[in-house]
Every structure is written in C-alpha cells, then in structure tokens.
Design a protein around this motif. Structure first.
Motif, PDB file in Angstrom:
ATOM      1  N   ALA A   2       1.028 -44.290  12.658  1.00 22.31           N
ATOM      2  CA  ALA A   2      -0.553 -43.802  12.019  1.00 22.31           C
ATOM      3  C   ALA A   2      -1.346 -42.918  12.701  1.00 22.31           C
ATOM      4  O   ALA A   2      -0.617 -42.466  13.998  1.00 22.31           O
ATOM      5  CB  ALA A   2      -0.445 -45.461  12.356  1.00 22.31           C
ATOM      6  N   GLU A   3      -2.168 -41.835  12.398  1.00 17.47           N
ATOM      7  CA  GLU A   3      -3.388 -41.158  12.272  1.00 17.47           C
ATOM      8  C   GLU A   3      -3.973 -41.870  13.315  1.00 17.47           C
ATOM      9  O   GLU A   3      -4.376 -42.405  12.948  1.00 17.47           O
ATOM     10  CB  GLU A   3      -3.765 -39.890  11.833  1.00 17.47           C
ATOM     11  CG  GLU A   3      -4.626 -38.970  12.765  1.00 17.47           C
ATOM     12  CD  GLU A   3      -4.862 -37.911  11.506  1.00 17.47           C
ATOM     13  OE1 GLU A   3      -6.331 -37.539  11.458  1.00 17.47           O
ATOM     14  OE2 GLU A   3      -4.771 -37.838  10.437  1.00 17.47           O
ATOM     15  N   GLY A  41      -3.080 -52.319  26.085  1.00 14.49           N
ATOM     16  CA  GLY A  41      -2.872 -52.770  24.283  1.00 14.49           C
ATOM     17  C   GLY A  41      -1.591 -51.340  23.596  1.00 14.49           C
ATOM     18  O   GLY A  41      -0.945 -50.542  24.324  1.00 14.49           O
ATOM     19  N   PHE A  42      -1.212 -52.173  22.490  1.00 15.03           N
ATOM     20  CA  PHE A  42      -0.417 -50.995  21.601  1.00 15.03           C
ATOM     21  C   PHE A  42      -0.799 -50.728  20.142  1.00 15.03           C
ATOM     22  O   PHE A  42      -1.012 -52.130  20.090  1.00 15.03           O
ATOM     23  CB  PHE A  42       0.992 -51.451  21.861  1.00 15.03           C
ATOM     24  CG  PHE A  42       1.638 -52.691  22.266  1.00 15.03           C
ATOM     25  CD1 PHE A  42       1.665 -52.415  20.621  1.00 15.03           C
ATOM     26  CD2 PHE A  42       1.886 -53.851  22.797  1.00 15.03           C
ATOM     27  CE1 PHE A  42       2.948 -53.398  20.481  1.00 15.03           C
ATOM     28  CE2 PHE A  42       1.792 -54.692  22.561  1.00 15.03           C
ATOM     29  CZ  PHE A  42       2.288 -54.825  21.569  1.00 15.03           C
ATOM     30  N   GLN A 123      -1.904 -46.881  22.335  1.00 12.42           N
ATOM     31  CA  GLN A 123      -2.845 -47.507  21.396  1.00 12.42           C
ATOM     32  C   GLN A 123      -3.502 -46.562  21.246  1.00 12.42           C
ATOM     33  O   GLN A 123      -4.713 -46.274  20.240  1.00 12.42           O
ATOM     34  CB  GLN A 123      -3.097 -48.838  22.741  1.00 12.42           C
ATOM     35  CG  GLN A 123      -4.935 -49.153  22.082  1.00 12.42           C
ATOM     36  CD  GLN A 123      -4.826 -50.205  22.844  1.00 12.42           C
ATOM     37  OE1 GLN A 123      -4.908 -49.986  24.225  1.00 12.42           O
ATOM     38  NE2 GLN A 123      -5.716 -50.949  22.852  1.00 12.42           N
ATOM     39  N   SER A 124      -4.572 -45.487  22.189  1.00 11.46           N
ATOM     40  CA  SER A 124      -4.987 -44.235  21.222  1.00 11.46           C
ATOM     41  C   SER A 124      -4.251 -42.791  21.374  1.00 11.46           C
ATOM     42  O   SER A 124      -5.416 -41.859  21.108  1.00 11.46           O
ATOM     43  CB  SER A 124      -6.357 -44.270  22.660  1.00 11.46           C
ATOM     44  OG  SER A 124      -6.750 -45.868  22.634  1.00 11.46           O
ATOM     45  N   ILE A 125      -3.307 -42.594  21.149  1.00  3.35           N
ATOM     46  CA  ILE A 125      -3.654 -40.881  21.032  1.00  3.35           C
ATOM     47  C   ILE A 125      -2.125 -41.420  19.898  1.00  3.35           C
ATOM     48  O   ILE A 125      -1.198 -42.547  19.943  1.00  3.35           O
ATOM     49  CB  ILE A 125      -2.218 -40.721  21.968  1.00  3.35           C
ATOM     50  CG1 ILE A 125      -3.150 -41.033  23.168  1.00  3.35           C
ATOM     51  CG2 ILE A 125      -1.288 -39.315  21.986  1.00  3.35           C
ATOM     52  CD1 ILE A 125      -2.323 -40.919  24.523  1.00  3.35           C
ATOM     53  N   SER A 126      -1.815 -40.762  18.642  1.00  9.74           N
ATOM     54  CA  SER A 126      -0.982 -40.579  17.550  1.00  9.74           C
ATOM     55  C   SER A 126       0.070 -39.768  18.105  1.00  9.74           C
ATOM     56  O   SER A 126       0.226 -39.050  19.009  1.00  9.74           O
ATOM     57  CB  SER A 126      -1.937 -39.046  16.734  1.00  9.74           C
ATOM     58  OG  SER A 126      -3.468 -39.621  16.080  1.00  9.74           O
TER      59      SER A 126
END
Length: 209
Positions: A2-3, A41-42, A123-126
């Motif tokens: 996921a991007e 989170g993740f 959680q916040s890095i593609s």
C-alpha cells in the motif's frame, strides 16, 4: 504494498474517533469526550489494493486504545453499524472509515498474518516492514477466515471465524503477554505519555473457544 499518501483527511482520523469511542463498551473515559493523541500502530496490505487496513493505537491521557480501521472507496454493505464516519482524502477522494473488526478484508489479512503469509507494514511509511510487530502461532492452517460473529464487551472485541477459530482484540492494551491460554498472539509497541515505548498483546487467537 500500500502507498501512504502525504495528504489531508477531512475530518481527521482523531476527530472521527473522538465522536465514536465514547459509545464503545470498552471505553474507559465515562461519558466525557476523549482528548486523543496518536500513540502507535501498524498496517496490513489488502492483496487487491482496494482497502486500507490500519491497526491504530490512540491515547486518551493514560489510557491507550487499539482501533483497527479500514478505509474504503465505497460503503461496505451489511455492516452499517460498523461505520465510524466518512472523510475526504486529498488524493483518493471520499473514504468510508470502518471499525475493521467487522470488515472481512481486515479479518482475512489478520488471519494470514498469524499464519505467517503476510508481514506487518509501517504505519506511516510506504513499502517498509514493521519488525516491531510480532505474530506467534505454531498451529496449523486456520481454515475459513470469514466472519461468523463479532461481539463487543467491556473486555474487548471477539471475532468468531467461520472456520472455528476466535480472535480476541485487546482494545485497552497493557504491557506484558496477556492471556496465557491463547494459541497465538500479536504483540506490538505503543507510546505512553512520558515513558519509553511499551510492548503488549494486541490480539490473541483461540481454537474453538
């Protein structure tokens, strides 16, 4: 993979959750509105690339809450009570945000994570695996990972799978291993208000419980 888009979501996730959390039986804040902050989170990936899957931890003062979320480009039929709200994404447009415990895509990928067929994502890095998220399970295949029933209680959320296994989400995670009778568990970290990161159990797996 996921991007992760660097853009806006209106209203923001914390705004949506502020109105939704007090109605949950596992909410510990009484009747007051929570003052939420992100605490960890993740993510898991939808193989079809259609549904965003996020296991989000939010903090209200000293209490942390685990909130699995799914993000969809259209309403999910049959689970209207699981809708947290809608939001406008700066790249993807209108998104329907659900309590992921009732979303079959999230549940299927969580089962796949227990079986070691998928990896947790940052959680916040593609395109980056989150190695802080660990799944421990030594049993055989879980079988059909469809949703048979979802039950919310003061203790958390139980997801009974059509194949017979039961997933129990620890909605208010605490440090430590949790239920010693579980056949499997997912552990991860979150950030308390002041201390170093805590590690605890987010989900346990039980056979025919």
């Amino acid at each position: 993979m996921a991007e992760i888009h660097r853009t806006t979501l209106t209203p923001a996730k914390l705004e949506l959750l502020t109105g939704w959390l007090p109605g949950r039986p596992w909410y510990r804040g009484g009747g007051r509105a929570p003052q939420l902050a992100k605490a960890g989170g993740f993510r898991l990936d939808d193989p079809a690339g259609e549904v965003g899957i996020e296991f989000m931890v939010v903090r209200d003062a000293e209490v942390a809450y685990l909130v699995p979320l799914t993000y969809r480009g259209a309403p999910l039929e049959g689970v209207e009570d699981a809708l947290i709200g809608t939001a406008d994404h700066g790249v993807l447009g209108r998104r329907w945000v659900y309590d992921g415990c009732q979303d079959p895509v999230l549940v299927a990928e969580l089962a796949a994570f227990f079986e070691g067929r998928v990896k947790a994502q940052a959680q916040s890095i593609s395109d980056q695996e989150d190695r802080e998220v660990l799944a421990a399970y030594e049993g055989g295949p879980l079988g059909d990972a469809g949703i048979a029933a979802v039950t919310d209680t003061e203790a958390g959320t139980e997801i009974r799978l059509t194949g017979g296994a039961v997933l129990r989400l620890v909605r208010v995670p605490e440090p430590g291993e949790g239920d010693a009778t579980a056949a499997g568990r997912v552990t991860a970290v979150w950030q308390p208000p002041e201390d170093a990161q805590e590690r605890g159990t987010f989900v346990t797996l039980h056979h025919g419980a």
